[in-house]
Scaffold this motif. Sequence first.
Motif, PDB file in Angstrom:
ATOM      1  N   ASP A   1       0.818  -1.219   0.000  1.00 56.87           N
ATOM      2  CA  ASP A   1       0.000   0.000   0.000  1.00 56.87           C
ATOM      3  C   ASP A   1       0.854   1.271   0.000  1.00 56.87           C
ATOM      4  O   ASP A   1       0.480   2.260  -0.626  1.00 56.87           O
ATOM      5  N   VAL A   2       1.988   1.235   0.718  1.00 55.13           N
ATOM      6  CA  VAL A   2       2.790   2.467   0.827  1.00 55.13           C
ATOM      7  C   VAL A   2       3.562   2.783  -0.454  1.00 55.13           C
ATOM      8  O   VAL A   2       4.144   3.861  -0.570  1.00 55.13           O
ATOM      9  N   VAL A   3       3.575   1.826  -1.417  1.00 60.56           N
ATOM     10  CA  VAL A   3       4.199   2.128  -2.711  1.00 60.56           C
ATOM     11  C   VAL A   3       3.185   1.989  -3.858  1.00 60.56           C
ATOM     12  O   VAL A   3       3.549   1.735  -5.006  1.00 60.56           O
ATOM     13  N   ALA A   4       1.912   2.145  -3.529  1.00 61.16           N
ATOM     14  CA  ALA A   4       0.855   2.092  -4.553  1.00 61.16           C
ATOM     15  C   ALA A   4       1.019   3.283  -5.498  1.00 61.16           C
ATOM     16  O   ALA A   4       1.652   4.285  -5.145  1.00 61.16           O
ATOM     17  N   PRO A   5       0.439   3.181  -6.714  1.00 60.83           N
ATOM     18  CA  PRO A   5       0.550   4.295  -7.668  1.00 60.83           C
ATOM     19  C   PRO A   5       0.114   5.626  -7.044  1.00 60.83           C
ATOM     20  O   PRO A   5      -0.893   5.677  -6.336  1.00 60.83           O
ATOM     21  N   GLY A   6       0.916   6.658  -7.283  1.00 57.48           N
ATOM     22  CA  GLY A   6       0.570   7.991  -6.796  1.00 57.48           C
ATOM     23  C   GLY A   6       1.034   8.306  -5.388  1.00 57.48           C
ATOM     24  O   GLY A   6       0.843   9.423  -4.912  1.00 57.48           O
ATOM     25  N   THR A   7       1.643   7.354  -4.704  1.00 56.37           N
ATOM     26  CA  THR A   7       2.059   7.614  -3.316  1.00 56.37           C
ATOM     27  C   THR A   7       3.465   8.235  -3.278  1.00 56.37           C
ATOM     28  O   THR A   7       4.287   7.997  -4.173  1.00 56.37           O
ATOM     29  N   PRO A   8       3.755   8.994  -2.205  1.00 56.67           N
ATOM     30  CA  PRO A   8       5.124   9.490  -2.013  1.00 56.67           C
ATOM     31  C   PRO A   8       6.113   8.334  -1.894  1.00 56.67           C
ATOM     32  O   PRO A   8       7.276   8.459  -2.286  1.00 56.67           O
ATOM     33  N   GLY A   9       5.672   7.202  -1.370  1.00 54.92           N
ATOM     34  CA  GLY A   9       6.549   6.034  -1.235  1.00 54.92           C
ATOM     35  C   GLY A   9       7.036   5.562  -2.592  1.00 54.92           C
ATOM     36  O   GLY A   9       8.231   5.294  -2.779  1.00 54.92           O
ATOM     37  N   LEU A  10       6.114   5.480  -3.553  1.00 49.71           N
ATOM     38  CA  LEU A  10       6.515   5.033  -4.895  1.00 49.71           C
ATOM     39  C   LEU A  10       7.468   6.052  -5.521  1.00 49.71           C
ATOM     40  O   LEU A  10       8.460   5.674  -6.155  1.00 49.71           O
ATOM     41  N   ALA A  11       7.177   7.334  -5.326  1.00 53.52           N
ATOM     42  CA  ALA A  11       8.060   8.370  -5.880  1.00 53.52           C
ATOM     43  C   ALA A  11       9.469   8.231  -5.302  1.00 53.52           C
ATOM     44  O   ALA A  11      10.465   8.330  -6.022  1.00 53.52           O
ATOM     45  N   ALA A  12       9.551   7.950  -3.998  1.00 49.37           N
ATOM     46  CA  ALA A  12      10.863   7.828  -3.354  1.00 49.37           C
ATOM     47  C   ALA A  12      11.610   6.593  -3.869  1.00 49.37           C
ATOM     48  O   ALA A  12      12.822   6.640  -4.085  1.00 49.37           O
ATOM     49  N   VAL A  13      10.881   5.490  -4.104  1.00 48.62           N
ATOM     50  CA  VAL A  13      11.519   4.273  -4.613  1.00 48.62           C
ATOM     51  C   VAL A  13      12.021   4.516  -6.049  1.00 48.62           C
ATOM     52  O   VAL A  13      13.142   4.127  -6.409  1.00 48.62           O
ATOM     53  N   ALA A  14      11.209   5.181  -6.859  1.00 40.94           N
ATOM     54  CA  ALA A  14      11.609   5.462  -8.250  1.00 40.94           C
ATOM     55  C   ALA A  14      12.828   6.382  -8.278  1.00 40.94           C
ATOM     56  O   ALA A  14      13.743   6.203  -9.085  1.00 40.94           O
ATOM     57  N   GLU A  15      12.840   7.338  -7.358  1.00 43.76           N
ATOM     58  CA  GLU A  15      13.980   8.269  -7.256  1.00 43.76           C
ATOM     59  C   GLU A  15      15.270   7.504  -6.886  1.00 43.76           C
ATOM     60  O   GLU A  15      16.333   7.730  -7.446  1.00 43.76           O
ATOM     61  N   ALA A  16      15.117   6.546  -5.958  1.00 42.87           N
ATOM     62  CA  ALA A  16      16.299   5.824  -5.471  1.00 42.87           C
ATOM     63  C   ALA A  16      16.792   4.767  -6.459  1.00 42.87           C
ATOM     64  O   ALA A  16      17.997   4.537  -6.557  1.00 42.87           O
ATOM     65  N   PHE A  17      15.865   4.113  -7.169  1.00 32.98           N
ATOM     66  CA  PHE A  17      16.259   2.961  -7.990  1.00 32.98           C
ATOM     67  C   PHE A  17      16.149   3.214  -9.492  1.00 32.98           C
ATOM     68  O   PHE A  17      16.523   2.362 -10.290  1.00 32.98           O
ATOM     69  N   GLY A  18      15.575   4.330  -9.882  1.00 33.66           N
ATOM     70  CA  GLY A  18      15.505   4.674 -11.302  1.00 33.66           C
ATOM     71  C   GLY A  18      14.273   4.118 -11.978  1.00 33.66           C
ATOM     72  O   GLY A  18      13.544   3.294 -11.410  1.00 33.66           O
ATOM     73  N   PRO A  19      14.049   4.557 -13.230  1.00 38.21           N
ATOM     74  CA  PRO A  19      12.821   4.189 -13.941  1.00 38.21           C
ATOM     75  C   PRO A  19      12.719   2.711 -14.275  1.00 38.21           C
ATOM     76  O   PRO A  19      11.629   2.213 -14.569  1.00 38.21           O
ATOM     77  N   GLY A  20      13.830   1.969 -14.166  1.00 37.27           N
ATOM     78  CA  GLY A  20      13.812   0.529 -14.451  1.00 37.27           C
ATOM     79  C   GLY A  20      12.943  -0.260 -13.493  1.00 37.27           C
ATOM     80  O   GLY A  20      12.598  -1.406 -13.780  1.00 37.27           O
ATOM     81  N   VAL A  21      12.574   0.316 -12.347  1.00 34.13           N
ATOM     82  CA  VAL A  21      11.722  -0.423 -11.405  1.00 34.13           C
ATOM     83  C   VAL A  21      10.248  -0.028 -11.552  1.00 34.13           C
ATOM     84  O   VAL A  21       9.428  -0.368 -10.713  1.00 34.13           O
ATOM     85  N   LEU A  22       9.948   0.706 -12.627  1.00 35.28           N
ATOM     86  CA  LEU A  22       8.544   1.070 -12.878  1.00 35.28           C
ATOM     87  C   LEU A  22       8.018   0.310 -14.095  1.00 35.28           C
ATOM     88  O   LEU A  22       8.749   0.069 -15.064  1.00 35.28           O
ATOM     89  N   LEU A  23       6.755  -0.061 -14.039  1.00 32.80           N
ATOM     90  CA  LEU A  23       6.081  -0.698 -15.168  1.00 32.80           C
ATOM     91  C   LEU A  23       5.643   0.398 -16.144  1.00 32.80           C
ATOM     92  O   LEU A  23       5.585   1.582 -15.773  1.00 32.80           O
ATOM     93  N   PRO A  24       5.296   0.006 -17.378  1.00 30.83           N
ATOM     94  CA  PRO A  24       4.844   1.018 -18.345  1.00 30.83           C
ATOM     95  C   PRO A  24       3.667   1.854 -17.818  1.00 30.83           C
ATOM     96  O   PRO A  24       3.552   3.046 -18.140  1.00 30.83           O
ATOM     97  N   ASP A  25       2.818   1.280 -16.964  1.00 29.39           N
ATOM     98  CA  ASP A  25       1.673   2.042 -16.442  1.00 29.39           C
ATOM     99  C   ASP A  25       2.053   2.916 -15.233  1.00 29.39           C
ATOM    100  O   ASP A  25       1.187   3.562 -14.633  1.00 29.39           O
ATOM    101  N   GLY A  26       3.323   2.914 -14.873  1.00 32.80           N
ATOM    102  CA  GLY A  26       3.770   3.778 -13.768  1.00 32.80           C
ATOM    103  C   GLY A  26       3.771   3.088 -12.413  1.00 32.80           C
ATOM    104  O   GLY A  26       4.286   3.633 -11.437  1.00 32.80           O
ATOM    105  N   GLY A  27       3.181   1.900 -12.340  1.00 36.69           N
ATOM    106  CA  GLY A  27       3.192   1.157 -11.074  1.00 36.69           C
ATOM    107  C   GLY A  27       4.568   0.534 -10.821  1.00 36.69           C
ATOM    108  O   GLY A  27       5.438   0.557 -11.697  1.00 36.69           O
ATOM    109  N   LEU A  28       4.741  -0.006  -9.621  1.00 35.18           N
ATOM    110  CA  LEU A  28       6.026  -0.601  -9.249  1.00 35.18           C
ATOM    111  C   LEU A  28       6.192  -1.974  -9.900  1.00 35.18           C
ATOM    112  O   LEU A  28       5.278  -2.807  -9.847  1.00 35.18           O
ATOM    113  N   ASP A  29       7.343  -2.189 -10.523  1.00 34.89           N
ATOM    114  CA  ASP A  29       7.678  -3.507 -11.058  1.00 34.89           C
ATOM    115  C   ASP A  29       8.319  -4.303  -9.922  1.00 34.89           C
ATOM    116  O   ASP A  29       9.533  -4.264  -9.699  1.00 34.89           O
TER     117      ASP A  29
END
Length: 203
Positions: A34-62
């Motif tokens: 839940d804390v890394v669901a689409p649109g959350t600050p958690g997901l933004a922080a994970v994407a910032e730390a690990f780069g776009p390679g951990v995101l799916l085409p729809d923007g959700g977490l891979d």
Amino acid sequence: MGLTGGIGSGKSAVSARLAEHGAVVVDADKLARDVVAPGTPGLAAVAEAFGPGVLLPDGGLDRAALGQIVFADPAARRRLEGITHPLIRDETARRFAAPVPDAIVVHDIPLLVEAGMGEGYDLVVVVEAPRQLRLERLASRGLPRDQAEARMATQADDAARRAVADVLLDNSGDLTGLYAQVDALWHDLVARRDAGPGTDAPL
Ligand SMILES: CC(C)(COP(=O)(O)OP(=O)(O)OC[C@H]1O[C@@H](n2cnc3c(N)ncnc32)[C@H](O)[C@@H]1O)[C@@H](O)C(=O)NCCC(=O)NCCS
Ligand SMILES: Nc1ncnc2c1ncn2[C@@H]1O[C@H](COP(=O)(O)OP(=O)(O)OP(=O)(O)O)[C@@H](O)[C@H]1O
């Protein structure tokens, strides 16, 4: 009550059975999602730390891609946990702040021992199954053996979990056998609750 066990030991099966009896289950794996669901600050922080390679085409977490990274690299895993664990703690506090009268609350926490949280619960329940059986069960759930082993290698071992356990559940047999133990545990939890606070009812 705190419930833990290694990956694939059967925690979800135990907490689902307890929920059927009426327990309120706080599921750390679910909160971690839940804390890394689409649109959350958690997901933004994970994407910032690990780069776009951990995101799916729809923007959700891979999750599979992130799992491959963090279970092969302890520093990366600590970085991820540094983002998610405080968010999980805050979200738990927010959702479960108001006590529900008479509720029996079960905190299902895979990393309870690793995080040194054993002291925080009136009762710690550990579910166990032999490593080989856990690997087989995880494979049939779709987690490849090498990835399951990589996760196991980062987790506490059976001896460390036993050291904090008040109750051990043996999940080396079928689900009927597991449920019989869980039903007995539920009976004891109800007895403890009904004995009231401060009384250390025997289990
Ligand atoms: C790396 C992620 C994206 C992989 O997701 P995936 O869907 O493949 O697995 P899922 O989250 O369902 O976890 C399954 C099991 O993996 C094990 N596991 C998960 N995170 C960790 C970890 N940081 N350390 C050791 N084992 C872990 C647990 O046994 C867990 O029950 C995810 O596990 C994650 O975000 N982990 C960090 C948050 C965390 O520590 N969660 C554990 C509960 S607090
Ligand atoms: N006694 C059993 N007999 C057969 N299959 C089982 C048994 N217990 C659990 N399983 C299956 O094994 C897999 C792992 O169990 P479960 O998901 O409950 O473990 P878990 O400890 O919650 O794992 P995780 O750490 O990944 O959250 C699941 O697919 C589950 O259905």
